[in-house]
Design a protein around this motif. Sequence first.
Motif, PDB file in Angstrom:
ATOM      1  N   GLU A  69       0.822  -1.214   0.000  1.00 28.99           N
ATOM      2  CA  GLU A  69       0.000   0.000   0.000  1.00 28.99           C
ATOM      3  C   GLU A  69       0.854   1.262   0.000  1.00 28.99           C
ATOM      4  O   GLU A  69       0.525   2.241  -0.680  1.00 28.99           O
ATOM      5  CB  GLU A  69      -0.947  -0.017   1.199  1.00 28.99           C
ATOM      6  CG  GLU A  69      -2.056  -1.049   1.044  1.00 28.99           C
ATOM      7  CD  GLU A  69      -2.917  -1.227   2.273  1.00 28.99           C
ATOM      8  OE1 GLU A  69      -3.933  -1.943   2.183  1.00 28.99           O
ATOM      9  OE2 GLU A  69      -2.579  -0.647   3.332  1.00 28.99           O
ATOM     10  N   PHE A 205      -4.398  10.016   9.782  1.00 25.51           N
ATOM     11  CA  PHE A 205      -4.594   8.852   8.927  1.00 25.51           C
ATOM     12  C   PHE A 205      -3.237   8.216   8.622  1.00 25.51           C
ATOM     13  O   PHE A 205      -2.402   8.809   7.929  1.00 25.51           O
ATOM     14  CB  PHE A 205      -5.286   9.250   7.626  1.00 25.51           C
ATOM     15  CG  PHE A 205      -6.663   9.808   7.829  1.00 25.51           C
ATOM     16  CD1 PHE A 205      -7.764   8.969   7.868  1.00 25.51           C
ATOM     17  CD2 PHE A 205      -6.861  11.176   8.002  1.00 25.51           C
ATOM     18  CE1 PHE A 205      -9.040   9.474   8.073  1.00 25.51           C
ATOM     19  CE2 PHE A 205      -8.127  11.696   8.207  1.00 25.51           C
ATOM     20  CZ  PHE A 205      -9.221  10.840   8.248  1.00 25.51           C
ATOM     21  N   ASP A 207      -3.121   5.305   7.063  1.00 27.79           N
ATOM     22  CA  ASP A 207      -3.394   4.644   5.785  1.00 27.79           C
ATOM     23  C   ASP A 207      -4.312   5.542   4.967  1.00 27.79           C
ATOM     24  O   ASP A 207      -4.940   6.454   5.502  1.00 27.79           O
ATOM     25  CB  ASP A 207      -4.075   3.283   5.990  1.00 27.79           C
ATOM     26  CG  ASP A 207      -3.231   2.319   6.803  1.00 27.79           C
ATOM     27  OD1 ASP A 207      -2.074   2.088   6.416  1.00 27.79           O
ATOM     28  OD2 ASP A 207      -3.726   1.815   7.827  1.00 27.79           O
ATOM     29  N   SER A 208      -4.407   5.244   3.669  1.00 27.66           N
ATOM     30  CA  SER A 208      -5.254   6.024   2.780  1.00 27.66           C
ATOM     31  C   SER A 208      -6.482   5.216   2.371  1.00 27.66           C
ATOM     32  O   SER A 208      -6.361   4.063   1.960  1.00 27.66           O
ATOM     33  CB  SER A 208      -4.475   6.422   1.522  1.00 27.66           C
ATOM     34  OG  SER A 208      -5.345   6.921   0.520  1.00 27.66           O
ATOM     35  N   PHE A 209      -7.647   5.844   2.465  1.00 29.96           N
ATOM     36  CA  PHE A 209      -8.867   5.180   2.018  1.00 29.96           C
ATOM     37  C   PHE A 209      -8.856   4.921   0.517  1.00 29.96           C
ATOM     38  O   PHE A 209      -9.628   4.104   0.028  1.00 29.96           O
ATOM     39  CB  PHE A 209     -10.100   6.019   2.394  1.00 29.96           C
ATOM     40  CG  PHE A 209     -10.504   5.892   3.834  1.00 29.96           C
ATOM     41  CD1 PHE A 209     -11.200   4.775   4.274  1.00 29.96           C
ATOM     42  CD2 PHE A 209     -10.188   6.875   4.750  1.00 29.96           C
ATOM     43  CE1 PHE A 209     -11.583   4.645   5.598  1.00 29.96           C
ATOM     44  CE2 PHE A 209     -10.557   6.760   6.086  1.00 29.96           C
ATOM     45  CZ  PHE A 209     -11.265   5.640   6.511  1.00 29.96           C
ATOM     46  N   THR A 212      -6.393   1.490   0.950  1.00 28.19           N
ATOM     47  CA  THR A 212      -6.613   0.484   1.979  1.00 28.19           C
ATOM     48  C   THR A 212      -8.105   0.239   2.184  1.00 28.19           C
ATOM     49  O   THR A 212      -8.897   1.173   2.148  1.00 28.19           O
ATOM     50  CB  THR A 212      -5.984   0.950   3.314  1.00 28.19           C
ATOM     51  OG1 THR A 212      -4.603   1.251   3.096  1.00 28.19           O
ATOM     52  CG2 THR A 212      -6.094  -0.119   4.384  1.00 28.19           C
ATOM     53  N   VAL A 217      -8.127   0.529   7.665  1.00 31.99           N
ATOM     54  CA  VAL A 217      -7.442   1.821   7.776  1.00 31.99           C
ATOM     55  C   VAL A 217      -7.142   2.117   9.241  1.00 31.99           C
ATOM     56  O   VAL A 217      -8.023   2.076  10.095  1.00 31.99           O
ATOM     57  CB  VAL A 217      -8.303   2.951   7.173  1.00 31.99           C
ATOM     58  CG1 VAL A 217      -7.722   4.321   7.524  1.00 31.99           C
ATOM     59  CG2 VAL A 217      -8.402   2.795   5.663  1.00 31.99           C
TER      60      VAL A 217
END
Length: 305
Positions: A69, A205, A207-209, A212, A217
């Motif tokens: 990711e 955040f 992680d990124s929507f 991920t 997330v």
Amino acid sequence: MKILDKNIQTDYKNRINRVFRYIDENLNSDLSLATVSNVAYFSQYHFHRIFKFITGETLNDYVTRKRIEKSASDLIHKNISISEIFYKYGFNDNSTFTRTFKKYYGISPKEFRKQNPNKFSKISQLESKNGQEYPDKDKYICIINNLKKWINMNAKIEIKEMPKMDLAYVTCIGSQNVANAFQELIKWANPKGILNEKAKMIRIFHDSFKITDADKVRMSVGVTLNEPTEIDGEIGLAIIKEGKCIVGNFEIGLNEFEKSWTGLFIWMNENGYKKSERNPFEIYHNNYKEHPEKKAIVDFCIPIE
């Protein structure tokens, strides 16, 4: 796994928070079970069980997903070679990287970079999330243009040097758990008098929507600290480093967060800015429940190079 005593659960979660930070900072290094369990001060057997209980993934699955990711994010946001990317995230050769990448996204890293990155959002469909194919090119351009108009009408955007911020935070995995994380943080902060006029609620955040799955997330739900504060329980301490950010100020409903973020990233790309390695975050300026239209007044912050 049997239900654990609350104090033991808290201790375990704090150790796993330490592991999250270690993995984020060492994606190009040895992240074997032996190494990471040592960071958490668990035996390998015990760590394997605890980590999967908390995250829903084995350590190997989690590390591989994070590496892929982060690679995908670099393919979208950075003008660096594919070989630089796979070395950066601990892959020994291009064939291993490409084979692993295809398992997640169905195409090679080279094709991923060529095609429109929004197509590969795992929650991607801006108009529909029922698994249909992404709209054709004309429809996609229409969606992008609509998002540009949305941003122009609903956001005040500035480039700001953001100050260093100290936070007390709770880890949250999955968008379905955000409300509970905020409640847990407020329950801890209220008796300590932390939620004063100077304090701001923040969501970071990790992680990124776009990349991920929404239920994986990882976020840090936090409150700013204006003086040294003793923490306890599942609360951790974190720092948002000072640095330049694109800051979009919005007054929006909860159902408008996704398109606001997407539109702000489009604004970033169109204006020639590059996202830095630091994590995007939100700063809340009100309690949306007290707003007459149930709207959140919030800054969306994208750290840039």
